[in-house]
Design a protein around this motif. Structure first.
Motif, mmCIF file in Angstrom:
data_model
loop_
_atom_site.group_PDB
_atom_site.id
_atom_site.type_symbol
_atom_site.label_atom_id
_atom_site.label_comp_id
_atom_site.label_asym_id
_atom_site.label_seq_id
_atom_site.Cartn_x
_atom_site.Cartn_y
_atom_site.Cartn_z
ATOM 1 N N PHE A 132 -8.257 -4.374 28.753
ATOM 2 C CA PHE A 132 -8.005 -5.731 28.274
ATOM 3 C C PHE A 132 -8.325 -5.816 26.782
ATOM 4 O O PHE A 132 -7.566 -6.380 25.996
ATOM 5 C CB PHE A 132 -8.877 -6.752 29.017
ATOM 6 N N ALA A 133 -9.460 -5.258 26.410
ATOM 7 C CA ALA A 133 -9.906 -5.326 25.021
ATOM 8 C C ALA A 133 -9.014 -4.504 24.088
ATOM 9 O O ALA A 133 -8.755 -4.906 22.947
ATOM 10 C CB ALA A 133 -11.350 -4.849 24.918
ATOM 11 N N ARG A 134 -8.544 -3.366 24.574
ATOM 12 C CA ARG A 134 -7.716 -2.508 23.729
ATOM 13 C C ARG A 134 -6.366 -3.148 23.414
ATOM 14 O O ARG A 134 -5.853 -3.002 22.296
ATOM 15 C CB ARG A 134 -7.480 -1.151 24.414
ATOM 16 N N ILE A 135 -5.764 -3.816 24.404
ATOM 17 C CA ILE A 135 -4.412 -4.313 24.172
ATOM 18 C C ILE A 135 -4.369 -5.748 23.652
ATOM 19 O O ILE A 135 -3.379 -6.137 23.036
ATOM 20 C CB ILE A 135 -3.545 -4.194 25.444
ATOM 21 N N ALA A 136 -5.418 -6.518 23.865
ATOM 22 C CA ALA A 136 -5.394 -7.934 23.463
ATOM 23 C C ALA A 136 -5.006 -8.140 22.000
ATOM 24 O O ALA A 136 -4.195 -9.031 21.702
ATOM 25 C CB ALA A 136 -6.746 -8.591 23.760
ATOM 26 N N PRO A 137 -5.539 -7.364 21.059
ATOM 27 C CA PRO A 137 -5.187 -7.606 19.649
ATOM 28 C C PRO A 137 -3.718 -7.350 19.333
ATOM 29 O O PRO A 137 -3.231 -7.780 18.277
ATOM 30 C CB PRO A 137 -6.089 -6.613 18.894
ATOM 31 N N HIS A 138 -3.000 -6.650 20.218
ATOM 32 C CA HIS A 138 -1.605 -6.295 19.950
ATOM 33 C C HIS A 138 -0.611 -7.227 20.637
ATOM 34 O O HIS A 138 0.598 -7.061 20.475
ATOM 35 C CB HIS A 138 -1.343 -4.860 20.424
ATOM 36 N N LEU A 139 -1.100 -8.195 21.400
ATOM 37 C CA LEU A 139 -0.239 -9.050 22.199
ATOM 38 C C LEU A 139 0.023 -10.387 21.512
ATOM 39 O O LEU A 139 -0.649 -10.744 20.532
ATOM 40 C CB LEU A 139 -0.877 -9.292 23.574
ATOM 41 N N ASP A 140 0.999 -11.127 22.021
ATOM 42 C CA ASP A 140 1.247 -12.465 21.493
ATOM 43 C C ASP A 140 0.053 -13.364 21.796
ATOM 44 O O ASP A 140 -0.821 -13.019 22.602
ATOM 45 C CB ASP A 140 2.528 -13.049 22.071
ATOM 46 N N ALA A 141 0.015 -14.517 21.149
ATOM 47 C CA ALA A 141 -1.173 -15.371 21.200
ATOM 48 C C ALA A 141 -1.543 -15.775 22.624
ATOM 49 O O ALA A 141 -2.723 -15.775 22.990
ATOM 50 C CB ALA A 141 -0.944 -16.612 20.336
ATOM 51 N N GLU A 142 -0.551 -16.117 23.452
ATOM 52 C CA GLU A 142 -0.837 -16.547 24.822
ATOM 53 C C GLU A 142 -1.470 -15.429 25.643
ATOM 54 O O GLU A 142 -2.496 -15.632 26.305
ATOM 55 C CB GLU A 142 0.441 -17.018 25.508
#
Length: 205
Positions: A132-142
């Motif tokens: 979750f932490a690794r991919i969160a910064p790369h995803l859209d805001a929602e």
């Protein structure tokens, strides 16, 4: 990693970091990421319920697993809602080899079997949080907000599993933890032909 969440315990517990190649694969497979994430939440709830039915005499386990099952099912509902909003159909996906690969190392009889399954649960929960932490910064805001919120609510799950494992073991669990950490690292770092939430990096073309 999100700056406002302390993942120190999780990162120290896990044997390795998620490979960058998996992160890139996740971004290239947004539908599969959501579908398999939903599957993982559903399976986590199922594992908790199975433990509750099997070990009816262990009050601490019943209490922890009841709460965990409720939370995982709520997260499943939240993923489904995001999928519906984005027009992603919930379809069958084959399972990753990850969870079964871990549990194949479990002992065949209790109390060792219970202890090992709980240790596996701790690793699965910790790895989910790390991803979750690794991919969160790369995803859209929602999606970034959603995955970050899951970190806040699920980061304690691996500790619950570990605490229960030690409580129901007649000896220190360090050797068993080390055994499963080694298996977990191999599953996370060895290539997979299909992308899943808990897959290894993709096979090189």
């Amino acid at each position: 990693m999100p700056a406002d969440i302390d993942l120190t315990d999780i990162l120290e517990f896990l044997p390795c970091a998620t490979p960058d190649a998996w992160v890139q694969a996740a971004l290239a497979h947004p539908e599969e990421l959501l579908i398999d994430h939903a599957n993982c939440e559903k399976k986590a709830a199922g594992t908790a319920l199975n433990l509750m039915f099997r070990y009816v005499d262990k009050v601490d386990l019943l209490s922890k697993m009841s709460r965990l099952a409720r939370e995982e099912l709520r997260h499943f509902e939240q993923v489904l809602a995001i999928m519906k909003k984005r027009g992603v159909a919930y379809r069958h996906l084959s399972s990753a080899r990850y969870a079964d690969g871990l549990r194949k190392g479990a002992r065949s009889s209790d109390p060792g079997k219970l202890v090992d399954i709980l240790i596996c649960g701790a690793l699965i929960e910790a790895r989910s949080c790390e991803r979750f932490a690794r991919i969160a910064p790369h995803l859209d805001a929602e999606l970034a907000k959603f995955y970050t919120s899951l970190l806040k609510s699920e980061s304690r799950h691996f500790k619950d599993y570990l605490t229960l494992a030690q409580r129901y073991s007649a000896e220190p669990i360090d050797n068993r933890v080390a055994f499963f950490r080694e298996r977990e690292q191999d599953l996370i770092e060895s290539p997979d032909e299909v992308f899943r939430f808990h897959s290894g990096p993709p096979v090189a073309a």
